[in-house]
Design a protein around this motif. Structure first.
Motif, PDB file in Angstrom:
ATOM      1  N   LYS A  82      23.925  57.334   5.707  1.00  0.00           N
ATOM      2  CA  LYS A  82      23.545  56.003   6.193  1.00  0.00           C
ATOM      3  C   LYS A  82      24.745  55.277   6.797  1.00  0.00           C
ATOM      4  CE  LYS A  82      24.344  53.356   1.957  1.00  0.00           C
ATOM      5  NZ  LYS A  82      23.759  52.480   0.921  1.00  0.00           N
ATOM      6  N   ASN A  83      25.967  55.720   6.469  1.00  0.00           N
ATOM      7  CA  ASN A  83      27.174  55.085   6.980  1.00  0.00           C
ATOM      8  C   ASN A  83      27.728  55.761   8.240  1.00  0.00           C
ATOM      9  OD1 ASN A  83      27.058  53.286   4.855  1.00  0.00           O
ATOM     10  ND2 ASN A  83      28.589  54.354   3.620  1.00  0.00           N
ATOM     11  N   LEU A  84      27.042  56.795   8.707  1.00  0.00           N
ATOM     12  CA  LEU A  84      27.487  57.505   9.911  1.00  0.00           C
ATOM     13  C   LEU A  84      26.836  56.894  11.160  1.00  0.00           C
ATOM     14  CD1 LEU A  84      27.368  61.212   8.680  1.00  0.00           C
ATOM     15  CD2 LEU A  84      29.219  59.542   8.482  1.00  0.00           C
ATOM     16  N   PRO A  85      27.396  57.163  12.344  1.00  0.00           N
ATOM     17  CA  PRO A  85      26.818  56.605  13.580  1.00  0.00           C
ATOM     18  C   PRO A  85      25.358  57.031  13.763  1.00  0.00           C
ATOM     19  CG  PRO A  85      28.994  57.533  13.992  1.00  0.00           C
ATOM     20  CD  PRO A  85      28.626  57.947  12.602  1.00  0.00           C
ATOM     21  N   PRO A  86      24.432  56.103  13.916  1.00  0.00           N
ATOM     22  CA  PRO A  86      23.010  56.449  14.044  1.00  0.00           C
ATOM     23  C   PRO A  86      22.712  57.390  15.200  1.00  0.00           C
ATOM     24  CG  PRO A  86      23.270  54.096  13.646  1.00  0.00           C
ATOM     25  CD  PRO A  86      24.642  54.648  13.890  1.00  0.00           C
ATOM     26  N   GLU A  87      23.485  57.285  16.293  1.00  0.00           N
ATOM     27  CA  GLU A  87      23.216  58.131  17.459  1.00  0.00           C
ATOM     28  C   GLU A  87      23.437  59.611  17.152  1.00  0.00           C
ATOM     29  OE1 GLU A  87      27.411  56.365  17.965  1.00  0.00           O
ATOM     30  OE2 GLU A  87      25.412  55.653  17.349  1.00  0.00           O
ATOM     31  N   LEU A  88      24.212  59.896  16.128  1.00  0.00           N
ATOM     32  CA  LEU A  88      24.470  61.288  15.756  1.00  0.00           C
ATOM     33  C   LEU A  88      23.174  62.001  15.370  1.00  0.00           C
ATOM     34  CD1 LEU A  88      26.902  63.225  15.382  1.00  0.00           C
ATOM     35  CD2 LEU A  88      26.972  62.514  12.990  1.00  0.00           C
ATOM     36  N   PHE A  89      22.264  61.267  14.759  1.00  0.00           N
ATOM     37  CA  PHE A  89      21.023  61.865  14.274  1.00  0.00           C
ATOM     38  C   PHE A  89      19.979  62.040  15.369  1.00  0.00           C
ATOM     39  CE2 PHE A  89      23.129  59.664  10.805  1.00  0.00           C
ATOM     40  CZ  PHE A  89      23.227  60.684   9.872  1.00  0.00           C
ATOM     41  N   ARG A  90      20.261  61.471  16.530  1.00  0.00           N
ATOM     42  CA  ARG A  90      19.346  61.628  17.659  1.00  0.00           C
ATOM     43  C   ARG A  90      19.747  62.782  18.570  1.00  0.00           C
ATOM     44  NH1 ARG A  90      19.550  55.859  17.178  1.00  0.00           N
ATOM     45  NH2 ARG A  90      21.202  55.690  18.757  1.00  0.00           N
ATOM     46  N   LYS A  91      20.925  63.348  18.328  1.00  0.00           N
ATOM     47  CA  LYS A  91      21.405  64.459  19.152  1.00  0.00           C
ATOM     48  C   LYS A  91      20.680  65.751  18.794  1.00  0.00           C
ATOM     49  CE  LYS A  91      26.093  63.134  20.478  1.00  0.00           C
ATOM     50  NZ  LYS A  91      27.478  63.648  20.545  1.00  0.00           N
ATOM     51  N   LYS A  92      20.351  66.540  19.814  1.00  0.00           N
ATOM     52  CA  LYS A  92      19.716  67.826  19.579  1.00  0.00           C
ATOM     53  C   LYS A  92      20.747  68.934  19.369  1.00  0.00           C
ATOM     54  CE  LYS A  92      15.429  66.779  22.042  1.00  0.00           C
ATOM     55  NZ  LYS A  92      14.501  67.194  23.137  1.00  0.00           N
ATOM     56  N   ASN A  93      21.913  68.748  19.946  1.00  0.00           N
ATOM     57  CA  ASN A  93      22.981  69.754  19.820  1.00  0.00           C
ATOM     58  C   ASN A  93      24.278  69.049  19.474  1.00  0.00           C
ATOM     59  OD1 ASN A  93      21.540  72.288  20.788  1.00  0.00           O
ATOM     60  ND2 ASN A  93      21.204  70.919  22.536  1.00  0.00           N
ATOM     61  N   TRP A  94      24.950  69.548  18.446  1.00  0.00           N
ATOM     62  CA  TRP A  94      26.189  68.926  18.002  1.00  0.00           C
ATOM     63  C   TRP A  94      27.403  69.657  18.547  1.00  0.00           C
ATOM     64  CZ3 TRP A  94      24.834  68.391  12.106  1.00  0.00           C
ATOM     65  CH2 TRP A  94      23.994  67.275  11.936  1.00  0.00           C
ATOM     66  N   THR A  95      28.423  68.889  18.881  1.00  0.00           N
ATOM     67  CA  THR A  95      29.726  69.442  19.226  1.00  0.00           C
ATOM     68  C   THR A  95      30.514  69.653  17.929  1.00  0.00           C
ATOM     69  OG1 THR A  95      30.776  67.270  19.387  1.00  0.00           O
ATOM     70  CG2 THR A  95      29.703  68.137  21.380  1.00  0.00           C
ATOM     71  N   ASP A  96      31.674  70.286  18.035  1.00  0.00           N
ATOM     72  CA  ASP A  96      32.530  70.451  16.856  1.00  0.00           C
ATOM     73  C   ASP A  96      32.958  69.092  16.310  1.00  0.00           C
ATOM     74  OD1 ASP A  96      32.361  73.191  16.995  1.00  0.00           O
ATOM     75  OD2 ASP A  96      34.269  73.443  18.057  1.00  0.00           O
ATOM     76  N   ASP A  97      33.203  68.140  17.202  1.00  0.00           N
ATOM     77  CA  ASP A  97      33.572  66.795  16.761  1.00  0.00           C
ATOM     78  C   ASP A  97      32.422  66.132  16.008  1.00  0.00           C
ATOM     79  OD1 ASP A  97      36.110  66.987  17.797  1.00  0.00           O
ATOM     80  OD2 ASP A  97      35.629  65.935  19.667  1.00  0.00           O
ATOM     81  N   ASP A  98      31.195  66.345  16.484  1.00  0.00           N
ATOM     82  CA  ASP A  98      30.028  65.795  15.799  1.00  0.00           C
ATOM     83  C   ASP A  98      29.927  66.361  14.380  1.00  0.00           C
ATOM     84  OD1 ASP A  98      29.189  64.274  17.977  1.00  0.00           O
ATOM     85  OD2 ASP A  98      27.985  65.912  18.794  1.00  0.00           O
ATOM     86  N   ARG A  99      30.168  67.643  14.246  1.00  0.00           N
ATOM     87  CA  ARG A  99      30.093  68.282  12.923  1.00  0.00           C
ATOM     88  C   ARG A  99      31.151  67.720  11.982  1.00  0.00           C
ATOM     89  NH1 ARG A  99      28.936  72.617  16.396  1.00  0.00           N
ATOM     90  NH2 ARG A  99      26.798  73.409  16.110  1.00  0.00           N
ATOM     91  N   LYS A 100      32.326  67.448  12.518  1.00  0.00           N
ATOM     92  CA  LYS A 100      33.382  66.862  11.699  1.00  0.00           C
ATOM     93  C   LYS A 100      32.977  65.485  11.187  1.00  0.00           C
ATOM     94  CE  LYS A 100      36.645  69.977  11.612  1.00  0.00           C
ATOM     95  NZ  LYS A 100      37.061  70.587  10.316  1.00  0.00           N
ATOM     96  N   VAL A 101      32.352  64.715  12.074  1.00  0.00           N
ATOM     97  CA  VAL A 101      31.871  63.393  11.656  1.00  0.00           C
ATOM     98  C   VAL A 101      30.786  63.553  10.593  1.00  0.00           C
ATOM     99  CG1 VAL A 101      30.685  61.292  12.397  1.00  0.00           C
ATOM    100  CG2 VAL A 101      32.467  62.295  13.846  1.00  0.00           C
ATOM    101  N   MET A 102      29.859  64.492  10.812  1.00  0.00           N
ATOM    102  CA  MET A 102      28.769  64.699   9.853  1.00  0.00           C
ATOM    103  C   MET A 102      29.306  65.110   8.482  1.00  0.00           C
ATOM    104  SD  MET A 102      25.631  64.512   9.111  1.00  0.00           S
ATOM    105  CE  MET A 102      24.918  64.200  10.724  1.00  0.00           C
ATOM    106  N   GLU A 103      30.362  65.894   8.458  1.00  0.00           N
ATOM    107  CA  GLU A 103      30.928  66.337   7.185  1.00  0.00           C
ATOM    108  C   GLU A 103      31.427  65.173   6.339  1.00  0.00           C
ATOM    109  OE1 GLU A 103      33.886  69.264   8.053  1.00  0.00           O
ATOM    110  OE2 GLU A 103      32.408  70.758   8.755  1.00  0.00           O
ATOM    111  N   GLN A 104      31.693  64.049   6.983  1.00  0.00           N
ATOM    112  CA  GLN A 104      32.176  62.883   6.244  1.00  0.00           C
ATOM    113  C   GLN A 104      31.120  62.310   5.301  1.00  0.00           C
ATOM    114  OE1 GLN A 104      33.612  60.053   9.154  1.00  0.00           O
ATOM    115  NE2 GLN A 104      34.968  61.565  10.120  1.00  0.00           N
ATOM    116  N   HIS A 105      29.855  62.740   5.489  1.00  0.00           N
ATOM    117  CA  HIS A 105      28.799  62.172   4.652  1.00  0.00           C
ATOM    118  C   HIS A 105      29.001  62.494   3.175  1.00  0.00           C
ATOM    119  CE1 HIS A 105      26.878  66.208   4.606  1.00  0.00           C
ATOM    120  NE2 HIS A 105      26.250  65.774   3.532  1.00  0.00           N
ATOM    121  N   VAL A 106      29.665  63.600   2.883  1.00  0.00           N
ATOM    122  CA  VAL A 106      29.859  63.976   1.474  1.00  0.00           C
ATOM    123  C   VAL A 106      30.769  62.962   0.775  1.00  0.00           C
ATOM    124  CG1 VAL A 106      30.764  65.723  -0.087  1.00  0.00           C
ATOM    125  CG2 VAL A 106      29.446  66.410   1.906  1.00  0.00           C
ATOM    126  N   GLU A 107      31.894  62.650   1.400  1.00  0.00           N
ATOM    127  CA  GLU A 107      32.799  61.678   0.792  1.00  0.00           C
ATOM    128  C   GLU A 107      32.199  60.272   0.798  1.00  0.00           C
ATOM    129  OE1 GLU A 107      37.205  63.000   1.719  1.00  0.00           O
ATOM    130  OE2 GLU A 107      35.843  63.628   3.331  1.00  0.00           O
TER     131      GLU A 107
END
Length: 227
Positions: A82-107
């Protein structure tokens, strides 16, 4: 059954599971509030969290583990999204940078659960991506409290069970990142066995016991039978 009815069925099953495991009213309120906020950012991950909670409890029941601990961890394991950029969840394909941002959800999840004074759940959620090929977070903080060796082992084990439930539901998603065609249950089983090679015997037991391999509808029937 419509998508709206599907979600309502999941929500009812979760409420029953929380009552059946005697989860306190205070904790149920925290869960409801956090999931409601997650839903405003990503509806798909809200549904995912409900299913992972139910799968986690069903697995715990099969294996004789703490059902309440795994139910709560399953429901809350992704709330940091819920604290990540909302536009990330609308993307159909993630870049490596997107994946790095997504990994932050654990912390993010870990910190939210600490603030909510759910430290045991925080410890489990923090570790549920640790046994995959590219684990994250790369560096784990010290345990929040002094735990004996057996409790530390238990936290690690519960996090691995949570990972099984998480991965199982993730393989059932149909989107641009997982492919647009649903995977068959046999393909998912083989992926599960490879992804969780260290838990191969457990995965096999869960398939043999019917906990995995039949999808969420079979899991929901458990709550209908015990209504």
């Amino acid at each position: 059954m419509s998508e709206k009815q599907d979600v309502q069925t999941l929500e009812e099953a979760v409420r029953k599971a929380l009552d059946d495991t005697r989860t306190s009213t205070e904790t149920q309120t925290i869960i409801a509030e956090e999931l409601a906020e997650l839903r405003t950012v990503t509806e798909q991950d809200y549904h995912h969290s409900l299913k992972v909670g139910l799968y986690s409890q069903a697995i715990a029941q099969q294996l004789g583990l703490d059902e309440r601990a795994l139910l709560i961890a399953g429901l809350l394991h992704d709330i940091g999204k819920k604290n990540l950029p909302p536009e990330l969840f609308r993307k159909k394909n993630w870049t490596d940078d997107d994946r790095k941002v997504m990994e932050q959800h654990v912390e993010e999840t870990y910190n939210i659960l600490i603030r909510r004074q759910l430290s045991f759940t925080a410890e489990i959620a923090l570790r549920h991506h640790q046994r995959q090929e590219h684990p994250y977070p790369e560096i784990l903080p010290p345990f929040l409290h002094y735990y004996c060796h057996e409790t530390k082992k238990l936290i690690t084990h519960l996090s691995e069970i949570l990972a099984i439930a998480d991965t199982y539901d993730a393989y059932h998603r149909v989107n641009g990142r997982n492919g647009h065609v649903p995977l068959t249950e046999e393909v998912i089983k083989q992926k599960m066995l490879r992804h969780h090679a260290h838990q191969r015997d457990t995965i096999t037991k869960l398939y043999d016991g019917g906990i995995l391999g039949r999808g969420v509808n079979e899991t929901l029937k458990h709550y209908d039978r015990n209504a």
